[in-house]
Design an enzyme around this catalytic site. Structure first.
Site, PDB file in Angstrom:
ATOM      1  N   ASN A  18       0.869  -1.179   0.000  1.00  0.00           N
ATOM      2  CA  ASN A  18       0.000   0.000   0.000  1.00  0.00           C
ATOM      3  C   ASN A  18       0.904   1.227   0.000  1.00  0.00           C
ATOM      4  O   ASN A  18       1.536   1.526   1.004  1.00  0.00           O
ATOM      5  CB  ASN A  18      -0.887  -0.047   1.260  1.00  0.00           C
ATOM      6  CG  ASN A  18      -1.723   1.209   1.424  1.00  0.00           C
ATOM      7  OD1 ASN A  18      -1.790   2.054   0.527  1.00  0.00           O
ATOM      8  ND2 ASN A  18      -2.351   1.348   2.592  1.00  0.00           N
ATOM      9  N   TRP A  19       0.946   1.900  -1.140  1.00  0.00           N
ATOM     10  CA  TRP A  19       1.859   3.053  -1.262  1.00  0.00           C
ATOM     11  C   TRP A  19       1.326   4.283  -0.532  1.00  0.00           C
ATOM     12  O   TRP A  19       2.011   5.276  -0.414  1.00  0.00           O
ATOM     13  CB  TRP A  19       2.092   3.390  -2.738  1.00  0.00           C
ATOM     14  CG  TRP A  19       2.801   2.321  -3.513  1.00  0.00           C
ATOM     15  CD1 TRP A  19       3.305   1.137  -3.026  1.00  0.00           C
ATOM     16  CD2 TRP A  19       3.096   2.321  -4.922  1.00  0.00           C
ATOM     17  NE1 TRP A  19       3.891   0.416  -4.044  1.00  0.00           N
ATOM     18  CE2 TRP A  19       3.779   1.119  -5.219  1.00  0.00           C
ATOM     19  CE3 TRP A  19       2.852   3.224  -5.955  1.00  0.00           C
ATOM     20  CZ2 TRP A  19       4.212   0.802  -6.514  1.00  0.00           C
ATOM     21  CZ3 TRP A  19       3.269   2.907  -7.240  1.00  0.00           C
ATOM     22  CH2 TRP A  19       3.952   1.706  -7.514  1.00  0.00           C
ATOM     23  N   LYS A  20       0.070   4.250  -0.116  1.00  0.00           N
ATOM     24  CA  LYS A  20      -0.579   5.393   0.546  1.00  0.00           C
ATOM     25  C   LYS A  20      -0.409   6.641  -0.333  1.00  0.00           C
ATOM     26  O   LYS A  20      -0.395   6.519  -1.553  1.00  0.00           O
ATOM     27  CB  LYS A  20      -0.031   5.564   1.963  1.00  0.00           C
ATOM     28  CG  LYS A  20      -0.125   4.254   2.762  1.00  0.00           C
ATOM     29  CD  LYS A  20       0.099   4.409   4.234  1.00  0.00           C
ATOM     30  CE  LYS A  20      -0.063   3.058   4.914  1.00  0.00           C
ATOM     31  NZ  LYS A  20       0.078   3.136   6.366  1.00  0.00           N
ATOM     32  N   HIS A 110      -9.394   1.146   5.201  1.00  0.00           N
ATOM     33  CA  HIS A 110      -8.081   1.262   5.836  1.00  0.00           C
ATOM     34  C   HIS A 110      -8.234   2.151   7.070  1.00  0.00           C
ATOM     35  O   HIS A 110      -9.036   3.089   7.060  1.00  0.00           O
ATOM     36  CB  HIS A 110      -7.064   1.858   4.844  1.00  0.00           C
ATOM     37  CG  HIS A 110      -5.669   1.784   5.371  1.00  0.00           C
ATOM     38  ND1 HIS A 110      -5.183   2.677   6.304  1.00  0.00           N
ATOM     39  CD2 HIS A 110      -4.674   0.899   5.137  1.00  0.00           C
ATOM     40  CE1 HIS A 110      -3.932   2.336   6.605  1.00  0.00           C
ATOM     41  NE2 HIS A 110      -3.602   1.267   5.910  1.00  0.00           N
ATOM     42  N   GLU A 112      -6.665   4.516   8.095  1.00  0.00           N
ATOM     43  CA  GLU A 112      -6.493   5.946   7.808  1.00  0.00           C
ATOM     44  C   GLU A 112      -7.762   6.535   7.190  1.00  0.00           C
ATOM     45  O   GLU A 112      -8.025   7.729   7.314  1.00  0.00           O
ATOM     46  CB  GLU A 112      -5.252   6.145   6.926  1.00  0.00           C
ATOM     47  CG  GLU A 112      -3.983   5.913   7.748  1.00  0.00           C
ATOM     48  CD  GLU A 112      -2.825   5.283   6.995  1.00  0.00           C
ATOM     49  OE1 GLU A 112      -2.779   5.369   5.766  1.00  0.00           O
ATOM     50  OE2 GLU A 112      -1.945   4.701   7.677  1.00  0.00           O
ATOM     51  N   GLU A 182      -5.100  -4.994  10.565  1.00  0.00           N
ATOM     52  CA  GLU A 182      -4.041  -4.004  10.760  1.00  0.00           C
ATOM     53  C   GLU A 182      -4.258  -3.293  12.092  1.00  0.00           C
ATOM     54  O   GLU A 182      -5.051  -2.340  12.167  1.00  0.00           O
ATOM     55  CB  GLU A 182      -4.057  -2.977   9.628  1.00  0.00           C
ATOM     56  CG  GLU A 182      -3.786  -3.568   8.265  1.00  0.00           C
ATOM     57  CD  GLU A 182      -3.179  -2.541   7.314  1.00  0.00           C
ATOM     58  OE1 GLU A 182      -2.101  -2.817   6.780  1.00  0.00           O
ATOM     59  OE2 GLU A 182      -3.767  -1.461   7.135  1.00  0.00           O
ATOM     60  N   GLY A 188       3.025   2.083  10.834  1.00  0.00           N
ATOM     61  CA  GLY A 188       3.984   3.173  10.654  1.00  0.00           C
ATOM     62  C   GLY A 188       4.711   3.560  11.923  1.00  0.00           C
ATOM     63  O   GLY A 188       5.351   4.607  11.995  1.00  0.00           O
ATOM     64  N   SER A 228       3.895  -2.333  10.139  1.00  0.00           N
ATOM     65  CA  SER A 228       5.362  -2.377  10.305  1.00  0.00           C
ATOM     66  C   SER A 228       5.985  -3.698   9.837  1.00  0.00           C
ATOM     67  O   SER A 228       6.939  -4.185  10.446  1.00  0.00           O
ATOM     68  CB  SER A 228       5.747  -2.068  11.756  1.00  0.00           C
ATOM     69  OG  SER A 228       5.320  -0.761  12.108  1.00  0.00           O
ATOM     70  N   GLY A 249       3.043  -1.193   4.237  1.00  0.00           N
ATOM     71  CA  GLY A 249       3.042   0.246   3.933  1.00  0.00           C
ATOM     72  C   GLY A 249       4.439   0.719   3.578  1.00  0.00           C
ATOM     73  O   GLY A 249       4.943   0.479   2.483  1.00  0.00           O
ATOM     74  N   GLY A 250       5.098   1.345   4.537  1.00  0.00           N
ATOM     75  CA  GLY A 250       6.407   1.973   4.311  1.00  0.00           C
ATOM     76  C   GLY A 250       7.406   1.113   3.549  1.00  0.00           C
ATOM     77  O   GLY A 250       8.053   1.591   2.603  1.00  0.00           O
TER      78      GLY A 250
HETATM   79  O1  LIG Z   1      -1.076   0.598   6.942  1.00  0.00           O
HETATM   80  C1  LIG Z   1      -0.316  -0.245   6.526  1.00  0.00           C
HETATM   81  C2  LIG Z   1      -0.556  -0.934   5.251  1.00  0.00           C
HETATM   82  O2  LIG Z   1      -1.838  -0.671   4.769  1.00  0.00           O
HETATM   83  C3  LIG Z   1       0.916  -0.604   7.278  1.00  0.00           C
HETATM   84  O3  LIG Z   1       1.799   0.440   7.157  1.00  0.00           O
HETATM   85  P1  LIG Z   1       3.328   0.240   7.651  1.00  0.00           P
HETATM   86  O4  LIG Z   1       3.816  -1.025   7.009  1.00  0.00           O
HETATM   87  O5  LIG Z   1       4.037   1.470   7.156  1.00  0.00           O
HETATM   88  O6  LIG Z   1       3.268   0.135   9.136  1.00  0.00           O
END
Ligand SMILES: O=C(CO)COP(=O)(O)O
Length: 271
Positions: A18-20, A110, A112, A182, A188, A228, A249-250
């Site tokens: 997920n590149w956000k 998600h 977020e 999640e 993150g 993470s 994510g990251g």
């Molecule tokens: O929200 C995430 C994937 O959708 C997880 O993010 P991180 O891997 O950056 O913690």
């Protein structure tokens, strides 16, 4: 992750990035190209683990062109969709548009989106249905915040989100659905839930799906962990029996790191 007697996975592992809100369309193409090359150099077998990326909407046309042009086996999806199909919904994206762009999947709910955009369970249920209406498989995200985890009600909380999200689905849809657990406190933050935390929740989600639908459905639905995830913890999480994949994510913004997560099998300790 469960394997059958012949060593094949019962459910195909699903590793998703997920590149956000990162990577403009030029950066996105470069990242995807690097990822595809790295996986090709490593002779990644896409039958062993499906690889998906979730770029920003503005990257999707470029991603589609690259995937089609270079015949890549990577699949892709949107990070959100509207619960409506078309009309006066400024800024929103219809599932029909995602489908037309070749999206196989779409993230729904998600954390977020739930927190920053206040998306309710009812809206998210409508979004799940919109995904199915347009032939784009929803990846329904669920999970608790830190306070709920500390209060010890995380399973109850997450299962309530699940029940609301899948309300009214057919058994066939529920089996196709992907659910991503999640925990918000692990997103993150560098704080990773232990493999046993991921397993506890994925087992509870699978049991709930068996209750709501039936055992056959529950045995098919793929359950992911996200929060993470890095190359150095992916294999241990994937070794858990009810965890079928990872939502990253990251670490998905770095092609080499993400490729190593995709290749988690090469890091599995076998005795
Ligand atoms: O929200 C995430 C994937 O959708 C997880 O993010 P991180 O891997 O950056 O913690």
């Amino acid at each position: 992750m469960t394997t059958s007697a012949n060593g094949n996975f019962v459910r195909k592992p699903f590793i998703a990035g997920n590149w956000k809100m990162n990577m403009d369309h030029v950066q996105g193409i470069t990242l995807l190209q690097k990822l595809a090359w790295t996986l090709s150099d490593a002779k990644h077998d896409y039958n062993r683990a499906e690889v998906a990326v979730f770029p920003p909407f503005t990257d999707l046309r470029g991603v589609q062109t690259l995937v089609q042009g270079d015949d890549l086996e990577v699949v892709y999806g949107g990070q959100d969709l509207s619960q409506f199909d078309s009309g006066a919904y400024t800024g929103d994206i219809s599932g029909q548009f995602l489908s037309k762009l070749g999206c196989a999947y779409v993230l729904v709910g998600h954390s977020e989106r739930r927190t920053i955009h206040n998306e309710s369970d009812d809206v998210l249920n409508a979004k799940v249905k919109a995904g199915f209406r347009h032939g784009v498989t929803p990846v329904l995200c669920v999970g608790e915040g830190l306070e709920i985890r500390q209060a010890g009600t995380h399973v109850e909380h997450t299962l309530a989100q699940l029940r609301a999200g899948v309300d009214g689905l057919t058994a066939e849809q529920a089996a196709e659905l992907v659910v991503a657990y999640e925990p918000v406190w692990a997103i993150g933050t560098g704080e990773v839930a232990g493999p046993e935390d991921a397993q506890e929740m994925c087992a509870a989600i699978r049991a709930e799906l068996a209750e709501l639908f039936d055992e056959t459905v529950a045995a098919k639905t793929r359950l992911l962990y996200g929060g993470s995830v890095k190359a150095n913890n992916a294999a241990a999480i994937m070794a858990e029996i009810d965890v079928d994949g990872l939502l990253v994510g990251g670490a998905s913004l770095d092609a080499a790191e993400f490729a190593n997560i995709v290749r988690f099998e090469s890091h599995l300790v076998t005795d």
